[in-house]
Write a protein that holds these residues in place. Structure first.
Motif, mmCIF file in Angstrom:
data_model
loop_
_atom_site.group_PDB
_atom_site.id
_atom_site.type_symbol
_atom_site.label_atom_id
_atom_site.label_comp_id
_atom_site.label_asym_id
_atom_site.label_seq_id
_atom_site.Cartn_x
_atom_site.Cartn_y
_atom_site.Cartn_z
ATOM 1 N N SER A 81 0.849 -1.199 0.000
ATOM 2 C CA SER A 81 0.000 0.000 0.000
ATOM 3 C C SER A 81 0.882 1.245 0.000
ATOM 4 C CB SER A 81 -0.937 0.044 1.225
ATOM 5 O OG SER A 81 -0.215 0.416 2.375
ATOM 6 N N GLY A 82 0.275 2.372 -0.307
ATOM 7 C CA GLY A 82 0.998 3.634 -0.252
ATOM 8 C C GLY A 82 1.449 3.939 1.166
ATOM 9 N N SER A 83 0.614 3.592 2.131
ATOM 10 C CA SER A 83 0.978 3.841 3.535
ATOM 11 C C SER A 83 2.171 2.981 3.942
ATOM 12 C CB SER A 83 -0.221 3.570 4.443
ATOM 13 O OG SER A 83 -1.249 4.497 4.145
ATOM 14 N N TYR A 107 -0.900 13.743 3.763
ATOM 15 C CA TYR A 107 -1.880 12.653 3.764
ATOM 16 C C TYR A 107 -2.114 12.210 5.216
ATOM 17 C CZ TYR A 107 -3.886 8.064 3.015
ATOM 18 O OH TYR A 107 -4.701 6.974 3.064
ATOM 19 N N GLU A 150 5.061 16.811 0.242
ATOM 20 C CA GLU A 150 3.919 16.279 -0.511
ATOM 21 C C GLU A 150 3.451 17.446 -1.359
ATOM 22 O OE1 GLU A 150 0.978 14.066 1.815
ATOM 23 O OE2 GLU A 150 -0.566 14.723 0.422
ATOM 24 N N SER A 154 -3.200 16.782 -0.942
ATOM 25 C CA SER A 154 -4.333 16.177 -1.642
ATOM 26 C C SER A 154 -5.723 16.697 -1.250
ATOM 27 C CB SER A 154 -4.280 14.663 -1.483
ATOM 28 O OG SER A 154 -4.476 14.306 -0.147
ATOM 29 N N ASP A 179 5.984 12.510 -1.260
ATOM 30 C CA ASP A 179 4.776 11.810 -1.709
ATOM 31 C C ASP A 179 4.314 12.494 -3.000
ATOM 32 O OD1 ASP A 179 2.157 10.903 -2.134
ATOM 33 O OD2 ASP A 179 1.720 10.757 0.005
ATOM 34 N N SER A 181 1.939 11.292 -5.107
ATOM 35 C CA SER A 181 0.733 10.591 -5.577
ATOM 36 C C SER A 181 -0.160 11.484 -6.437
ATOM 37 C CB SER A 181 -0.079 10.070 -4.384
ATOM 38 O OG SER A 181 0.681 9.198 -3.601
ATOM 39 N N SER A 201 1.117 6.370 -3.722
ATOM 40 C CA SER A 201 0.040 5.421 -3.556
ATOM 41 C C SER A 201 -0.308 4.959 -4.966
ATOM 42 C CB SER A 201 -1.165 6.090 -2.893
ATOM 43 O OG SER A 201 -2.263 5.202 -2.992
ATOM 44 N N THR A 203 -2.351 2.809 -5.552
ATOM 45 C CA THR A 203 -3.797 2.589 -5.463
ATOM 46 C C THR A 203 -4.555 3.637 -6.283
ATOM 47 O OG1 THR A 203 -3.335 1.963 -3.174
ATOM 48 C CG2 THR A 203 -5.648 2.258 -3.765
ATOM 49 N N LYS A 204 -3.978 4.817 -6.396
ATOM 50 C CA LYS A 204 -4.668 5.935 -7.031
ATOM 51 C C LYS A 204 -4.456 5.871 -8.543
ATOM 52 C CE LYS A 204 -5.550 6.855 -2.776
ATOM 53 N NZ LYS A 204 -4.716 7.621 -1.866
ATOM 54 N N ILE A 213 -4.801 -2.221 -4.271
ATOM 55 C CA ILE A 213 -4.098 -1.404 -3.269
ATOM 56 C C ILE A 213 -2.614 -1.707 -3.395
ATOM 57 C CG2 ILE A 213 -3.719 -0.958 -0.813
ATOM 58 C CD1 ILE A 213 -6.559 -1.482 -0.274
ATOM 59 N N ALA A 214 -1.817 -0.668 -3.590
ATOM 60 C CA ALA A 214 -0.364 -0.875 -3.714
ATOM 61 C C ALA A 214 0.363 0.449 -3.511
ATOM 62 C CB ALA A 214 -0.014 -1.448 -5.089
ATOM 63 N N TRP A 334 -9.397 8.286 -4.618
ATOM 64 C CA TRP A 334 -9.384 9.037 -5.879
ATOM 65 C C TRP A 334 -8.452 8.327 -6.858
ATOM 66 C CZ3 TRP A 334 -4.338 11.091 -6.536
ATOM 67 C CH2 TRP A 334 -3.576 11.243 -5.366
HETATM 68 C C1 PLP Z 1 -4.145 7.373 -0.567
HETATM 69 C C2 PLP Z 1 -2.897 8.113 -0.303
HETATM 70 C C3 PLP Z 1 -1.806 7.510 0.325
HETATM 71 C C4 PLP Z 1 -1.882 6.119 0.881
HETATM 72 O O1 PLP Z 1 -2.040 5.168 -0.086
HETATM 73 P P1 PLP Z 1 -2.748 3.758 0.180
HETATM 74 O O2 PLP Z 1 -2.370 2.990 -1.034
HETATM 75 O O3 PLP Z 1 -4.227 3.998 0.320
HETATM 76 O O4 PLP Z 1 -2.154 3.197 1.430
HETATM 77 C C5 PLP Z 1 -0.646 8.239 0.468
HETATM 78 N N1 PLP Z 1 -0.573 9.515 0.058
HETATM 79 C C6 PLP Z 1 -1.595 10.147 -0.538
HETATM 80 C C7 PLP Z 1 -1.440 11.546 -0.980
HETATM 81 C C8 PLP Z 1 -2.797 9.463 -0.723
HETATM 82 O O5 PLP Z 1 -3.837 10.096 -1.281
#
Ligand code: PLP
Length: 386
Positions: A81-83, A107, A150, A154, A179, A181, A201, A203-204, A213-214, A334
């Motif tokens: 996950s991004g986290s 985030y 960041e 976001s 970050d 993302s 992330s 995931t986005k 999720i990644a 998103w």
């Molecule tokens: C969603 C998000 C994350 C975390 O990502 P996950 O894949 O949901 O764990 C990190 N940074 C930003 C800016 C995000 O929007």
């Protein structure tokens, strides 16, 4: 190397798998060797040899090469996950007693991580308004080890002057983690501006279909090796070959989706800007944005996220507007194909820590691949009832 070469060809050894144009999903977690010597040689470099799939899986390895090249880094790690990517990258670079500088409103899990988990281990964090580079300079202490960026953030999309912060960080021996993302590697490449480590992330936008999720860490060989040998392994952050394959599939259309989303967003914002019930728009590429020049300097385009405030008296009116939307899904997250709306007042009623600092009338949108005309029609109808 251009982006389509990277997403269509780079890292794929098709002669090793029957000329398949879509790479194989190698689900094996174990890889066998011919001799003790061969096994020993491979185990000396687990980052680049398949031994056990929580380290280097061949399907994931293809993805690593593509992602690293897209972002302008030497290597990448793909995490679950991004986290996980964020905690892994941070913990790998701090020790007891260190100090971190982080931008305001990162985030929410990044903030929770710094204020909770990381603080428990004797590392403190100063939050600063990252719009002014002088604030970074003022916050530096003798034990400052990391700067966490960041850009844009976001919810309200504040940016940092990446080049200026990197210059300051390098002069003070501070590591920068960013970050990225929001913009994705398609629209912004912080590593090329000198940032040490970027995380996403996936995931986005990268996954882009709201079904994966990644997370990703991209950096130089030096940092990737250090992270891989320590926190990546001990936390078990790896992803499965199945997930990696979905991300490889998503990469084929990554640039196409990003450009389409960006264009759709421009169209929707151009319409919203002239609407009498819209009070304010938060969008990096809005010409009235005080950081518009900076946005143009370090990003090629804006993505599909923006926020706005309506001319309303109370949260009930915001709720009526949001409830009336039909093409926009009311949801968190998103970056997918679908268009989304997320009113911050959802959380304000319960005094959610993440939301307290945002006002009740702030509403975030994520534009997906819907026709802009459909989105505008939806907005028009919902705005007409408030
Ligand atoms: C969603 C998000 C994350 C975390 O990502 P996950 O894949 O949901 O764990 C990190 N940074 C930003 C800016 C995000 O929007």
């Amino acid at each position: 190397m251009n982006q389509t070469y990277i997403t269509n060809h780079l890292g794929e050894d098709r002669e090793n798998y029957y000329g398949a144009v879509s790479p194989p999903i190698i689900n094996s977690i174990n890889f066998a060797f011919d001799s003790v010597n061969q096994m020993r040689d491979n185990m000396r470099d687990e980052l680049n040899h398949s031994i056990y799939s929580s380290g280097c899986n061949p399907t994931v390895a293809i993805l690593r090469k593509k992602i690293a090249a897209l972002a302008g880094g030497e290597d990448a790690l793909i995490l679950n996950s991004g986290s996980t990517a964020m905690v892994t990258a941070i913990l790998s670079n701090i020790e007891y007693g260190d100090h971190i500088i982080c931008v305001d409103n990162p985030y929410f899990n990044t903030k929770k991580l710094l204020d909770g988990t990381i603080k428990k281990f004797g590392v403190t964090t100063s939050y600063i308004d990252g719009k002014d580079v002088a604030n970074f300079e003022k916050a530096i202490k003798p034990n400052t080890k990391l700067i966490i960026l960041e850009s844009p953030t976001s919810i309200t999309f504040e940016m940092q002057d990446i080049e200026a912060v990197v210059k300051l960080a390098k002069a003070n021996n501070i590591i920068t983690i960013m970050d990225n993302s929001y913009a994705s590697p398609i629209f912004q490449k912080p590593l090329k501006l000198g940032v040490d480590i970027t995380i996403h992330s996936a995931t986005k936008y990268l996954a882009g279909h709201s079904d994966v999720i990644a997370g990703i860490i991209i950096s130089s060989n030096k940092y990737i090796k250090k992270i891989f040998q320590n926190e990546f392994s001990t936390f078990g952050g790896a992803i499965s070959a199945n997930t990696a394959w979905l991300l490889l599939r998503s990469l084929r259309t990554f640039s196409l989706r990003m450009n389409h989303i960006s264009q759709n967003t421009e169209t929707v914002i151009a319409w919203l800007k002239n609407h009498p019930k819209v009070k304010q728009i938060y969008y990096p590429f809005d010409k009235n944005n005080l950081q518009y020049d900076l946005a143009k300097k370090q990003m090629t385009k804006a993505s599909g996220l923006f926020s706005l405030k309506l001319k309303v008296e109370n949260a009930r009116e915001v709720e009526r507007f949001v409830n009336a939307l039909q093409t926009f899904h009311l949801a968190v997250s998103w970056g997918g194909h679908e268009s989304l709306v997320f009113p911050l007042c959802v959380l304000a009623a319960d005094k959610h820590e993440f939301c307290c600092k945002f006002s009740f009338d702030l509403i975030r949108f994520s534009i997906g691949l819907d026709e802009p005309d459909d989105l505008i029609e939806d907005l028009d109808r919902a705005l007409s009832i408030i």
